[in-house]
Design a protein around this motif. Structure first.
Motif, short mmCIF file in Angstrom:
data_model
loop_
_atom_site.label_atom_id
_atom_site.label_comp_id
_atom_site.label_asym_id
_atom_site.label_seq_id
_atom_site.Cartn_x
_atom_site.Cartn_y
_atom_site.Cartn_z
N THR A 81 16.97 24.99 12.45
CA THR A 81 17.68 25.48 12.33
C THR A 81 17.98 26.88 12.31
O THR A 81 19.46 27.18 12.50
CB THR A 81 16.25 26.44 11.25
OG1 THR A 81 16.34 25.21 10.05
CG2 THR A 81 17.04 27.64 10.35
N GLY A 82 17.36 26.38 13.98
CA GLY A 82 18.33 27.71 14.95
C GLY A 82 19.05 27.39 15.70
O GLY A 82 20.48 28.08 16.11
N PHE A 83 19.70 26.26 15.73
CA PHE A 83 20.83 25.62 16.15
C PHE A 83 22.07 25.75 15.09
O PHE A 83 23.06 26.24 15.39
CB PHE A 83 20.72 24.23 16.69
CG PHE A 83 21.64 23.27 16.78
CD1 PHE A 83 22.89 23.82 18.27
CD2 PHE A 83 22.62 22.14 16.46
CE1 PHE A 83 23.90 23.17 19.04
CE2 PHE A 83 24.12 21.78 16.74
CZ PHE A 83 24.90 22.67 17.99
N LEU A 84 21.72 25.43 13.98
CA LEU A 84 22.90 25.37 12.72
C LEU A 84 22.74 26.92 12.81
O LEU A 84 24.30 27.32 12.68
CB LEU A 84 21.78 25.20 11.11
CG LEU A 84 22.40 23.46 11.29
CD1 LEU A 84 21.17 22.70 10.11
CD2 LEU A 84 22.85 22.67 11.92
N LEU A 87 25.83 28.08 15.60
CA LEU A 87 26.90 27.42 15.23
C LEU A 87 27.30 28.24 14.21
O LEU A 87 28.22 28.77 13.80
CB LEU A 87 26.54 26.05 14.58
CG LEU A 87 26.56 24.98 15.55
CD1 LEU A 87 25.98 23.71 15.00
CD2 LEU A 87 27.40 24.72 16.99
N ARG A 88 26.74 28.96 12.75
CA ARG A 88 27.31 29.55 12.07
C ARG A 88 28.20 31.32 12.26
O ARG A 88 27.98 31.62 12.02
CB ARG A 88 25.79 30.31 10.69
CG ARG A 88 26.22 28.59 10.03
CD ARG A 88 25.04 29.38 8.38
NE ARG A 88 25.19 28.13 7.86
CZ ARG A 88 24.06 27.24 7.96
NH1 ARG A 88 23.18 27.61 9.10
NH2 ARG A 88 23.90 26.10 7.00
N GLY A 142 24.64 18.59 21.78
CA GLY A 142 24.37 19.30 20.80
C GLY A 142 25.12 21.03 21.57
O GLY A 142 25.77 21.82 20.86
N ILE A 143 24.89 21.11 22.39
CA ILE A 143 25.43 21.90 23.30
C ILE A 143 27.55 21.68 23.44
O ILE A 143 28.34 22.80 23.29
CB ILE A 143 25.92 22.10 25.17
CG1 ILE A 143 23.85 22.64 24.66
CG2 ILE A 143 25.99 22.81 26.00
CD1 ILE A 143 22.91 22.10 26.82
N ALA A 144 27.43 21.01 23.10
CA ALA A 144 29.17 20.34 23.07
C ALA A 144 29.86 20.26 22.27
O ALA A 144 30.94 21.07 22.08
CB ALA A 144 29.21 18.53 23.86
N ILE A 145 29.04 20.00 20.82
CA ILE A 145 29.25 20.54 19.69
C ILE A 145 29.73 22.27 19.72
O ILE A 145 30.12 22.31 18.77
CB ILE A 145 27.97 20.46 18.74
CG1 ILE A 145 28.06 18.50 18.55
CG2 ILE A 145 28.17 20.76 17.45
CD1 ILE A 145 27.05 17.62 17.66
N ASP A 157 42.36 29.10 12.10
CA ASP A 157 41.82 29.85 10.80
C ASP A 157 41.65 29.33 10.10
O ASP A 157 40.97 29.79 8.86
CB ASP A 157 42.73 31.36 10.87
CG ASP A 157 43.27 31.96 11.90
OD1 ASP A 157 42.30 32.46 12.73
OD2 ASP A 157 44.11 32.42 12.05
N THR A 158 41.95 28.03 10.08
CA THR A 158 41.94 27.13 8.79
C THR A 158 40.25 26.57 8.61
O THR A 158 40.05 25.57 7.85
CB THR A 158 42.63 26.45 8.29
OG1 THR A 158 42.73 25.24 9.47
CG2 THR A 158 44.09 26.87 8.12
N LEU A 159 39.54 26.30 9.54
CA LEU A 159 38.18 25.48 10.45
C LEU A 159 37.51 25.80 8.93
O LEU A 159 37.11 27.46 8.64
CB LEU A 159 37.53 26.29 11.21
CG LEU A 159 36.71 25.19 11.96
CD1 LEU A 159 36.49 24.21 11.92
CD2 LEU A 159 35.93 25.81 12.96
N ASP A 160 37.05 25.21 8.17
CA ASP A 160 35.85 25.77 7.33
C ASP A 160 34.86 25.29 7.50
O ASP A 160 33.71 24.48 8.22
CB ASP A 160 35.62 24.17 6.30
CG ASP A 160 34.78 24.76 5.00
OD1 ASP A 160 33.84 24.68 4.94
OD2 ASP A 160 35.38 24.01 4.32
N VAL A 161 33.77 26.57 8.70
CA VAL A 161 32.74 26.68 8.99
C VAL A 161 31.59 25.85 8.57
O VAL A 161 31.09 25.29 9.37
CB VAL A 161 32.30 27.78 10.06
CG1 VAL A 161 31.35 27.92 10.85
CG2 VAL A 161 33.68 28.29 10.18
#
Length: 174
Positions: A81-84, A87-88, A142-145, A157-161
């Motif tokens: 959860t912390g990783f996700l 990312l957000r 994961g770090i690379a992601i 700007d169009t990236l769907d996070v």
């Protein structure tokens, strides 16, 4: 000379780092002068030099703060959860300045050993945070992601996070 509180010193330091971060994000590390930071902070050059020896010292302080904050985000919940959440956070609109600075900081790793050491420490701390629960090679993926999302969010700007994060969640569940 009157003594000032630790809180006052911390607030001044924060004021300087915030001004430096804005200048660096707007103009890049090398095009930002100390005078730009003086102007942006509203403080005197002498006062700024009481806190930092120069721009490289400020860059290192900013990177150190990021490492602390990222480690706290990873540790705030279970690691998945912390990783996700991380990312957000990094891909959110409110993190645009940090993304810009992060890419510049990575570029500095080829020039400045202190910044390289801090970047390496961030990777090592993340590997340690996962401990024996996840193989190091998987943590590095994961770090690379994370790094890839940071880069893509910086110029797309169009990236769907949320779709990106859900795709990562799906990979993690496999």
């Amino acid at each position: 000379m009157p003594k000032v509180s630790a809180e006052h010193l911390a607030n001044r330091r924060r004021q300087i780092l915030d001004a430096a971060a804005k200048c660096f994000a707007d103009n890049g590390f090398h095009r930002t002068s100390m005078q730009d930071i003086v102007k942006g902070s509203g403080l005197s050059a002498g006062l700024i030099y009481r806190y930092f020896t120069g721009k490289d010292d400020m860059i290192a302080a900013i990177v150190e703060e990021w490492q602390t904050r990222r480690t706290a985000t990873l540790g705030a919940a279970d690691l998945d959860t912390g990783f996700l959440d991380l990312l957000r956070t990094i891909a959110g609109e409110e993190s645009a300045q940090e993304r810009n600075l992060s890419m510049q900081a990575w570029a500095e790793t080829v020039r400045e050993p202190r910044i390289r050491a801090l970047a390496r420490q961030g990777v090592d701390d993340t590997v340690r945070a996962f401990g024996d629960t996840v193989p190091e090679s998987v943590v590095r993926v994961g770090i690379a992601i994370y790094q890839g999302l940071l880069l893509q969010a910086s110029w797309d700007d169009t990236l769907d996070v949320e779709a990106f994060v859900e795709s990562v969640r799906g990979l993690m569940e496999r």
